[in-house]
Write a protein that holds these residues in place. Sequence first.
Motif, mmCIF file in Angstrom:
data_model
loop_
_atom_site.group_PDB
_atom_site.id
_atom_site.type_symbol
_atom_site.label_atom_id
_atom_site.label_comp_id
_atom_site.label_asym_id
_atom_site.label_seq_id
_atom_site.Cartn_x
_atom_site.Cartn_y
_atom_site.Cartn_z
ATOM 1 N N LYS A 71 3.397 39.777 -40.652
ATOM 2 C CA LYS A 71 4.450 39.119 -39.889
ATOM 3 C C LYS A 71 4.915 40.008 -38.730
ATOM 4 C CE LYS A 71 8.812 36.699 -40.470
ATOM 5 N NZ LYS A 71 9.899 36.341 -41.391
ATOM 6 N N TRP A 72 5.108 39.369 -37.609
ATOM 7 C CA TRP A 72 5.606 40.099 -36.426
ATOM 8 C C TRP A 72 7.127 40.111 -36.492
ATOM 9 C CZ3 TRP A 72 2.143 37.736 -32.011
ATOM 10 C CH2 TRP A 72 0.809 38.073 -32.293
ATOM 11 N N THR A 73 7.666 41.255 -36.711
ATOM 12 C CA THR A 73 9.128 41.348 -36.926
ATOM 13 C C THR A 73 9.909 41.154 -35.645
ATOM 14 O OG1 THR A 73 8.965 43.736 -36.665
ATOM 15 C CG2 THR A 73 8.826 42.864 -38.890
ATOM 16 N N TYR A 74 9.304 41.406 -34.484
ATOM 17 C CA TYR A 74 10.079 41.293 -33.246
ATOM 18 C C TYR A 74 10.411 39.843 -32.918
ATOM 19 C CZ TYR A 74 5.898 39.778 -30.728
ATOM 20 O OH TYR A 74 4.810 39.109 -30.300
ATOM 21 N N LYS A 75 9.710 38.897 -33.587
ATOM 22 C CA LYS A 75 10.012 37.489 -33.313
ATOM 23 C C LYS A 75 11.312 37.035 -33.966
ATOM 24 C CE LYS A 75 5.262 35.908 -32.650
ATOM 25 N NZ LYS A 75 4.230 34.952 -33.083
#
Length: 439
Positions: free
Chosen positions: A431-435
Amino acid sequence: MPVIKPLTGSTEAPATYKQPSRKGKKAWRKNVDVTQVEKGLEELNEEIIKGGVVAERDSDDLFTLDTVGDAANPKKFPKHTTKKLKSDEILAARSAIAPVDSRKRAGDSVSKTTDGIIASKRQRTGYVTQKELARLKKVADGHHEDTIEFSETVYDPWAVAPEPEVKSELHDTRNDKRKAPKSITEKPISLAASGKRIPAVAKPTGGYSYNPSFPEYEARLSEEGNKVVEAEKKRLAEEEADRLRMEAAARSAAEAEAAEARAELSEWEEDSEWEGVQSGGEELKTSAKRPGRKTQAQRNRIKRRKEEERRLIHEEKTKVRKAQLEQIKEIARLAAEKDKARALSKQAEDSDDEMDDATDDILRRKQLGKMKLPEKDLELVLPDELQDSLRLLKPEGNLLKDRYRSLLVRGKLESRRRTVKKQARMKSTEKWTYKDFRI
């Protein structure tokens, strides 16, 4: 053999009561104890006098085999009299005094004896209640609580019985492709080479015992050893054939590469000669183009490539044709084997006694379809592993495998491979946390 005699004179060792020292050699010799040696010599002389040394004589001279028996035995032990065992005498002995009766009676003094604990009172159920007595009196006087109503019968014993309805045969309307095959009603075909029916549980021979006799064990050990030796020879022969085949392929490939190299070298020489003639030496410009017309070397190269393609296509077609011929031969052979097996099975059905002699050591075929029959486990213990006690015996083998192989050999089942269902692939992503953050 000459008799060995001791020295003349006294055979006893010299006795010296007063001896100042025993360290000398002379004193030691005087006190040597030779009684054991003398006793052995005397026993040896007695054996020689009686007929020879016992250790050197044969067993036939020392022992005799009594085949007649003692004539006095029948008198001592008559034929019809047998001595009873001590245990039988003890069990047969009965006392003249009658045993004590352990049953309790109402008049005995034993039943009156109690342990001092007063038992709880229980309601007696062995008498008739007043209500039941009144009901019985009414019944005796003819007063019934429940009256029985009689109705006319509808069954006529003299009437003609109707014929039972015959059910019509049901017709199977299912698709023919889903019906059971015709071979399901046929008897299974044995895979034995003799065509006889193999018993479900084979009777083992004497060589399979945990403590076999030496001749049977040696025969079975040599038989299994010969099988292993033949299998090893076959494996070595296949390895040698593969090695020769690889060497021949490598040799042919090397010859083909050498021929191709020679052809390329000759073409390069022709091209270089042609360029040298046309260039005129160093005055030729580097931007000069080659003529559009193909040279003879290029034509030869194209011709060789086409011939090679035609040859490969021809070899491929020939290979396919050979494979088809081999397949036809295999189908014909299988059909012939099937007919032969049916004939042998029909012949074996006529004589049921032949089932005892049939074994699965030699089979007609070791493969059914794409799967091979499982090999029979080697049920053999090496000579150094033989045990003389059942407590030390290690259990071997697998009854499930033996049962499955017996069903295959007797033609009850078909060898199959275990199919494993393919599971869906799990796709894992990071998962891309910055999203998760928004400005």
